[in-house]
Design an enzyme around this catalytic site. Structure first.
Site, PDB file in Angstrom:
ATOM      1  N   HIS A 166      35.039  12.538  28.742  1.00  0.00           N
ATOM      2  CA  HIS A 166      33.806  11.748  29.230  1.00  0.00           C
ATOM      3  C   HIS A 166      33.292  11.937  30.619  1.00  0.00           C
ATOM      4  O   HIS A 166      34.331  12.725  31.250  1.00  0.00           O
ATOM      5  CB  HIS A 166      34.220  10.295  28.978  1.00  0.00           C
ATOM      6  CG  HIS A 166      35.331   9.737  29.803  1.00  0.00           C
ATOM      7  ND1 HIS A 166      36.240   8.725  29.565  1.00  0.00           N
ATOM      8  CD2 HIS A 166      35.511   9.815  31.226  1.00  0.00           C
ATOM      9  CE1 HIS A 166      36.794   8.296  30.500  1.00  0.00           C
ATOM     10  NE2 HIS A 166      36.634   9.061  31.607  1.00  0.00           N
ATOM     11  N   CYS A 208      29.163   7.964  28.525  1.00  0.00           N
ATOM     12  CA  CYS A 208      28.208   8.641  27.767  1.00  0.00           C
ATOM     13  C   CYS A 208      28.999  10.011  27.423  1.00  0.00           C
ATOM     14  O   CYS A 208      29.883  10.343  28.303  1.00  0.00           O
ATOM     15  CB  CYS A 208      26.956   8.891  28.738  1.00  0.00           C
ATOM     16  SG  CYS A 208      27.341   9.553  30.093  1.00  0.00           S
ATOM     17  N   ASN A 244      39.585  13.908  29.789  1.00  0.00           N
ATOM     18  CA  ASN A 244      39.448  13.007  28.665  1.00  0.00           C
ATOM     19  C   ASN A 244      38.065  13.084  27.958  1.00  0.00           C
ATOM     20  O   ASN A 244      37.639  12.101  27.101  1.00  0.00           O
ATOM     21  CB  ASN A 244      39.516  11.509  29.082  1.00  0.00           C
ATOM     22  CG  ASN A 244      41.050  11.289  29.786  1.00  0.00           C
ATOM     23  OD1 ASN A 244      42.015  11.866  29.028  1.00  0.00           O
ATOM     24  ND2 ASN A 244      41.259  10.507  30.843  1.00  0.00           N
TER      25      ASN A 244
END
Length: 414
Positions: free
Chosen positions: A319, A354, A317
């Site tokens: 991330h 992040c 995904n």
């Protein structure tokens, strides 16, 4: 001797005769003149030097001295029923030879396998490939894991990252085994259509005992409803051989739009997919409702800066993997505490994700004892913060550490 017998069964050997002095004469053709069966016995009578059939396969042939076989009871000529003896039909049946060779090899393989009489551990055959299965009326997913050498730490026991990886793996395999895995990372087909993914907002873990190298652990996981738009997932980790409870964990998940990176409500189509798998039960852990302390440069005892994600830290995904955050939090934990203590419990709150280009800081504050006496303290509690370089909070957490027993303390002199 065996080879000679096998060969002779397919290739008839010519006979030899012995003279009265025991010397071997030259090989001669078989003499059939002495074969005279009794009349009307139903046996075959061999007539030497009989007239050969005039035609074979429609062609005239002349075979002087050929053998003509007749039956004595009805004197019918059997040459019309049996093919004449030629070079071709006297060759061995190769299919029989191949069958015999195959039989020999199969017998040898069976004998070789019977030699493997080494005892096997029960856990090796219980779940040799680590394949999971659905249990308890199709609502609980169970999977076994071997603790491998690269999954243990300096104290010879599994690391907290190893435990968390097992939890994440069973969660994804649960969705897959239920037939709800779409193209995303744990997303259902309806979630894929709407560009939605799951993100964890809260994680609570209690570790009673860490497994060691060679142990086999059994992980159970199930899902329940959490609020109006969330889902709770619980885990229970046991020792596969003894049944002893090792770890309990509970988490809360919500949905985020993969394109806008914003949280989303739970669509009714998705709710219809996952609600049949909800278990109506209380959380396996009582929620730790204590507020997490906010840290900054002044209140933190330890700070580690310049942490950046690697490409391998990203999931499908795009991330950072949830387990990676735990490793970053512990980057600022004091080494003298980790040498003498083990992580007993952990509470994490995920605030934001992040990206690949993020630069982070890890902050830790020790409470309950003096920083200078960490090596001799009994139980230590720490507050943690993982933030971006601009100060935005990524993860807040609290950990509790208990003293290691002498047998689990790493001896640097060994």
């Amino acid at each position: 001797m065996v080879a000679t017998s096998a060969t002779s069964s397919f290739f008839p050997l010519p006979s030899s005769s012995l003279d009265p002095n025991g010397k071997t004469n030259k090989l001669t053709s078989t003499n059939f003149s002495g074969l005279n069966p009794t009349p009307n016995s139903g046996r075959l009578k061999v007539k030497p030097n009989a007239q050969a059939p005039s035609k074979i396969n429609g062609k005239k042939v002349s075979l002087p001295g050929s053998v003509h076989i007749v039956k004595t009871d009805n004197n019918h000529d059997l040459s019309q029923q049996h093919a004449p003896r030629t070079f071709i039909n006297q060759l061995p049946d190769w299919s029989m030879l191949l069958a015999a060779i195959t039989t020999v090899f199969l017998a040898a393989e069976k004998q070789w396998m019977m030699l493997d009489t080494k005892p096997r551990r029960s856990d090796m055959i219980m779940d040799p490939f680590g394949l999971g299965r659905i249990v308890q009326d199709g609502l609980v997913y169970r999977q076994n894991f071997d603790i491998r050498s690269y999954e243990i730490g300096a104290d010879r026991s599994a690391s907290i990252e190893t435990v968390m990886n097992h939890l994440q793996e069973t969660a994804l395999n649960h969705v897959k085994s239920a037939g709800l895995l779409g193209d995303g990372f744990g997303s259902t087909p309806e979630m894929v259509k709407k560009n939605l993914i799951w993100v964890v907002t809260r994680m609570q873990v209690v570790v009673d005992k860490y497994p060691t190298w060679g142990d086999v652990v059994e992980v159970d996981t199930w899902v329940s409803k959490s609020g109006k738009n969330g889902m709770r997932r619980d885990w229970l980790v046991r020792d596969c051989n003894t049944g002893e409870i090792l770890t309990r964990a509970s988490s809360v998940w919500v949905m985020m739009n993969k394109l806008t990176r914003r949280l989303s409500k739970l669509p009714e189509e998705v709710r219809g997919e996952i609600e049949p798998y909800f278990v109506n039960s209380d959380p396996i852990l009582a929620e730790d409702s204590r507020k997490l302390t906010k840290l900054d440069d002044k209140t933190a005892d330890y700070v580690r800066s310049g942490l950046t994600p690697r490409w391998s830290d990203l999931d499908v995904n795009q991330h950072v993997n949830n387990v990676k955050y735990i490793g970053w939090i512990l980057e600022s934990a004091p080494v003298e505490m980790m040498e003498k203590h083990k992580l007993k419990s952990m509470t994490l709150e995920y605030r934001r994700e992040c990206g690949r280009d993020s630069v982070l800081q890890s902050l830790t504050a020790v409470s309950g004892c003096d920083v200078g006496s960490l090596g001799t303290a009994g139980e230590v509690e720490c507050q943690h913060l993982l933030r971006l370089q601009d100060g935005a909070e990524v993860v807040k957490g609290r950990t509790v550490w208990s003293s290691k027993t002498p047998s689990t303390t790493w001896d640097t002199t060994s």
